[in-house]
Design a protein around this motif. Structure first.
Motif, PDB file in Angstrom:
ATOM      1  N   GLU A  92       0.836  -1.206   0.000  1.00 25.21           N
ATOM      2  CA  GLU A  92       0.000   0.000   0.000  1.00 25.21           C
ATOM      3  C   GLU A  92       0.868   1.252   0.000  1.00 25.21           C
ATOM      4  OE1 GLU A  92      -2.810   0.041   3.143  1.00 25.21           O
ATOM      5  OE2 GLU A  92      -3.946  -1.677   2.413  1.00 25.21           O
ATOM      6  N   GLN A  93       1.975   1.207   0.739  1.00 20.68           N
ATOM      7  CA  GLN A  93       2.849   2.377   0.826  1.00 20.68           C
ATOM      8  C   GLN A  93       3.703   2.559  -0.430  1.00 20.68           C
ATOM      9  OE1 GLN A  93       5.094   2.129   4.455  1.00 20.68           O
ATOM     10  NE2 GLN A  93       3.295   1.835   5.726  1.00 20.68           N
ATOM     11  N   LEU A  94       3.853   1.462  -1.186  1.00 20.27           N
ATOM     12  CA  LEU A  94       4.628   1.553  -2.414  1.00 20.27           C
ATOM     13  C   LEU A  94       3.794   2.057  -3.587  1.00 20.27           C
ATOM     14  CD1 LEU A  94       6.616  -1.823  -2.281  1.00 20.27           C
ATOM     15  CD2 LEU A  94       7.425   0.455  -1.619  1.00 20.27           C
ATOM     16  N   ALA A  95       2.475   1.968  -3.449  1.00 21.88           N
ATOM     17  CA  ALA A  95       1.580   2.330  -4.554  1.00 21.88           C
ATOM     18  C   ALA A  95       1.786   3.786  -4.965  1.00 21.88           C
ATOM     19  CB  ALA A  95       0.131   2.102  -4.142  1.00 21.88           C
ATOM     20  N   GLY A  96       1.895   3.991  -6.251  1.00 20.79           N
ATOM     21  CA  GLY A  96       2.003   5.351  -6.768  1.00 20.79           C
ATOM     22  C   GLY A  96       3.379   5.957  -6.678  1.00 20.79           C
ATOM     23  N   THR A  97       4.361   5.225  -6.171  1.00 20.99           N
ATOM     24  CA  THR A  97       5.715   5.777  -6.067  1.00 20.99           C
ATOM     25  C   THR A  97       6.503   5.490  -7.342  1.00 20.99           C
ATOM     26  OG1 THR A  97       6.543   3.743  -5.033  1.00 20.99           O
ATOM     27  CG2 THR A  97       5.739   5.473  -3.576  1.00 20.99           C
ATOM     28  N   ASP A  98       7.512   6.312  -7.605  1.00 20.11           N
ATOM     29  CA  ASP A  98       8.352   6.060  -8.772  1.00 20.11           C
ATOM     30  C   ASP A  98       9.332   4.934  -8.467  1.00 20.11           C
ATOM     31  OD1 ASP A  98      10.527   7.157  -7.303  1.00 20.11           O
ATOM     32  OD2 ASP A  98      10.030   9.167  -8.025  1.00 20.11           O
ATOM     33  N   GLU A  99      10.066   4.510  -9.475  1.00 21.74           N
ATOM     34  CA  GLU A  99      10.966   3.359  -9.354  1.00 21.74           C
ATOM     35  C   GLU A  99      12.021   3.574  -8.274  1.00 21.74           C
ATOM     36  OE1 GLU A  99      12.386  -0.427 -10.135  1.00 21.74           O
ATOM     37  OE2 GLU A  99      10.581   0.541 -10.914  1.00 21.74           O
ATOM     38  N   ALA A 100      12.624   4.738  -8.240  1.00 24.62           N
ATOM     39  CA  ALA A 100      13.694   5.010  -7.275  1.00 24.62           C
ATOM     40  C   ALA A 100      13.173   4.988  -5.851  1.00 24.62           C
ATOM     41  CB  ALA A 100      14.351   6.362  -7.583  1.00 24.62           C
ATOM     42  N   THR A 101      12.026   5.629  -5.631  1.00 26.93           N
ATOM     43  CA  THR A 101      11.442   5.659  -4.287  1.00 26.93           C
ATOM     44  C   THR A 101      11.038   4.270  -3.836  1.00 26.93           C
ATOM     45  OG1 THR A 101      10.598   7.901  -4.669  1.00 26.93           O
ATOM     46  CG2 THR A 101       9.622   6.654  -2.859  1.00 26.93           C
ATOM     47  N   ARG A 102      10.450   3.510  -4.762  1.00 27.15           N
ATOM     48  CA  ARG A 102      10.043   2.148  -4.416  1.00 27.15           C
ATOM     49  C   ARG A 102      11.255   1.323  -3.967  1.00 27.15           C
ATOM     50  NH1 ARG A 102       7.172  -2.033  -8.617  1.00 27.15           N
ATOM     51  NH2 ARG A 102       5.555  -0.431  -8.639  1.00 27.15           N
ATOM     52  N   SER A 103      12.342   1.413  -4.708  1.00 29.92           N
ATOM     53  CA  SER A 103      13.546   0.654  -4.370  1.00 29.92           C
ATOM     54  C   SER A 103      14.098   1.070  -3.011  1.00 29.92           C
ATOM     55  CB  SER A 103      14.616   0.843  -5.453  1.00 29.92           C
ATOM     56  OG  SER A 103      14.199   0.281  -6.671  1.00 29.92           O
ATOM     57  N   GLU A 104      14.109   2.367  -2.750  1.00 31.01           N
ATOM     58  CA  GLU A 104      14.606   2.860  -1.467  1.00 31.01           C
ATOM     59  C   GLU A 104      13.767   2.329  -0.310  1.00 31.01           C
ATOM     60  OE1 GLU A 104      14.656   7.081  -1.675  1.00 31.01           O
ATOM     61  OE2 GLU A 104      16.319   7.184  -3.124  1.00 31.01           O
ATOM     62  N   ARG A 105      12.448   2.348  -0.491  1.00 34.37           N
ATOM     63  CA  ARG A 105      11.576   1.887   0.591  1.00 34.37           C
ATOM     64  C   ARG A 105      11.686   0.389   0.811  1.00 34.37           C
ATOM     65  NH1 ARG A 105       5.933   5.463   0.102  1.00 34.37           N
ATOM     66  NH2 ARG A 105       6.961   7.495   0.245  1.00 34.37           N
ATOM     67  N   LEU A 106      11.862  -0.360  -0.270  1.00 37.24           N
ATOM     68  CA  LEU A 106      12.031  -1.803  -0.127  1.00 37.24           C
ATOM     69  C   LEU A 106      13.326  -2.127   0.606  1.00 37.24           C
ATOM     70  CD1 LEU A 106      10.771  -3.098  -3.587  1.00 37.24           C
ATOM     71  CD2 LEU A 106       9.813  -3.680  -1.344  1.00 37.24           C
ATOM     72  N   VAL A 107      14.392  -1.453   0.254  1.00 40.38           N
ATOM     73  CA  VAL A 107      15.670  -1.668   0.935  1.00 40.38           C
ATOM     74  C   VAL A 107      15.550  -1.320   2.415  1.00 40.38           C
ATOM     75  CG1 VAL A 107      18.037  -0.806   1.139  1.00 40.38           C
ATOM     76  CG2 VAL A 107      17.120  -1.415  -1.105  1.00 40.38           C
TER      77      VAL A 107
END
Length: 463
Positions: free
Chosen positions: A232-247
């Motif tokens: 849910e928190q990853l939804a709508g984020t760009d590729e870079a932000t998604r990767s940062e949050r996953l890490v």
């Protein structure tokens, strides 16, 4: 005239018999015509979960008929209805691509691209199972067989999966099978080796998390709910932000897991050293209820995730590990008794529900018959009680070992990469965690440096 009348009557009788012999419904036509059956299965699978739901409704109606008939004729079961029910349940397995689909009501894609298309359309993540063998066959690898009975048949797990995920499975390779022939007509058939893993993927196939091996139902749901919150928190984020949050997420999970391990290790070591007789893995009331990881209770939001950086982790974790010598590396713990005690601390996470119990009972008709012969003592004499207790014990140990050893390593790998291809990552899991690399066609079962006194070491390869 009489002859003509008799001929007319005879034709009428034959006509009625022919009509009675005709399939009475589309399902009967499918069951009676193999060619129509294959096409019908293909059509229902093309509908996805809706196609399986149609068969489930039919199954429920037949079940209601059986109940009504049994109430009116307790001593005369309707063989026709019983046969129809069995036929529909078999058809459900084929449409769902999963054995015992009548219990789980789960539909599985076997093509990842189709699963991704469905996930994108439904705005859902994917739960992708990788395994040895096939999910719709009895003799798939041991873990996947337990998934079908202890997880997918569980009512709460089934509901969580149906409502929140698009399901997919892929066979990594066939599962090795061994047959022991006793020479008197009796044979014992089992599978050897093999492990399974559930990947939580975004709709476009990016790895969010991965659950290696078998987990207890409650632990499995807790992990999946954590992933859903993160998605849910990853939804709508760009590729870079998604990767940062996953890490950041996996760094935080790794940190919390190490802290939890330190606590469990200390408690278990104290109990082991004290020789406490109060530790019973299968006790109805475990020593303490399993507590979710602080990090899994609510995934980090963007602000919190930004604070969980590798330097911070490197500062904190040596302190945690130093507090309890030896606890920092779960892979080094080989004491089975210690693992059993740790498992007992989380025994509640591995309790089976009634739906799973019902399926297990149906798979063990001899034991079920023994219970019916002694109904007044069923609570004491039920052979399944011991079987299920042993199974729950095994699941509890598997859960903590998989979480503290395998899942810990997975968090570490994912914390070091922003994006991982699921196929390449799965190769790494099977090679380095499960120790069954695709490069070894014999899965370690035919070592070349072992003498067997058999021609060609007993190896036959017919392709």
């Amino acid at each position: 005239m009489k002859r003509m009348l008799m001929a007319v009557v005879l034709l009428a009788v034959i006509g009625s018999l022919v009509e009675a012999a005709k399939p009475s419904s589309p399902i009967d036509q499918i069951l009676a015509n193999p060619a129509a059956r294959e096409q019908a299965i293909a059509n229902l699978r093309a509908e996805g979960p809706a196609g399986l739901a149609k068969l489930d409704e039919l199954r429920k109606s037949i079940t209601d008929e059986i109940v009504t008939h049994s109430a009116a004729n307790p001593q005369q079961p309707d063989a026709r209805l019983t046969a129809r029910l069995a036929a529909v349940e078999t058809l459900m397995d084929e449409v769902a691509a999963q054995r015992y689909a009548c219990k789980s009501r789960l539909f599985w894609y076997t093509d990842l691209e189709q699963a991704q298309a469905a996930a994108t359309k439904q705005n859902k993540p994917i739960l992708s199972l990788r395994m040895l063998g096939k999910l719709n066959e009895d003799f798939s690898c041991a873990n996947s067989r337990f998934f079908r009975t202890t997880l997918y048949a569980n009512r709460d797990v089934s509901e969580l999966l149906r409502e929140n995920f698009v399901l997919h499975w892929k066979s990594v390779r066939p599962v090795p099978r061994v047959t022991i022939d006793f020479g008197d007509g009796r044979k014992l058939e089992r599978t050897l080796t093999g492990n399974s893993i559930h990947y939580v993927l975004t709709s476009d196939g990016q790895i969010v998390d991965a659950l290696p091996g078998l987990y207890g139902p409650a632990a499995f749901m807790s992990q999946l709910k954590t992933s859903l919150q993160l998605i849910e928190q990853l939804a709508g984020t760009d590729e870079a932000t998604r990767s940062e949050r996953l890490v950041a997420f996996h760094q935080l999970q790794l940190s919390a897991l190490d802290q939890r391990w330190a606590s469990d290790y200390q408690t278990a070591t104290q109990l082991l050293n004290s020789g406490s007789s109060a530790v019973h893995l299968a006790a109805p009331s475990p020593l303490r209820a399993a507590q979710p990881l602080k990090a899994t209770a609510a995934p980090p939001n963007a602000a919190a995730a930004a604070q969980v950086t590798r330097p911070k982790k490197m500062v904190e974790m040596p302190l945690v590990r130093a507090a309890i010598p030896g606890a920092e590396i779960p892979a080094n713990v080989t004491d089975d008794k210690l693992w059993q005690i740790i498992a007992s601390l989380h025994a509640a996470e591995s309790k089976l529900d009634e739906a799973s119990m019902e399926l297990i009972r149906s798979q063990n008709p001899i034991a079920a018959h023994a219970v019916r012969l002694a109904t007044t003592k069923a609570r004491i004499e039920d052979p399944l009680v011991k079987l299920v207790r042993t199974l729950e014990n095994s699941i509890a140990v598997d859960t903590v070992c998989n979480e503290y050893q395998f899942h810990r390593q997975i968090h570490e790998w994912l914390a070091n990469s922003g994006r991982s291809d699921v196929e390449q990552f799965n190769e790494r899991v099977y090679a380095q965690l499960f120790l069954t690399p695709s490069s070894d066609p014999w899965l370690g079962l035919a070592p070349i440096d072992t003498y067997t006194a058999l021609p060609n070491a007993g190896v036959a390869a017919n392709r």
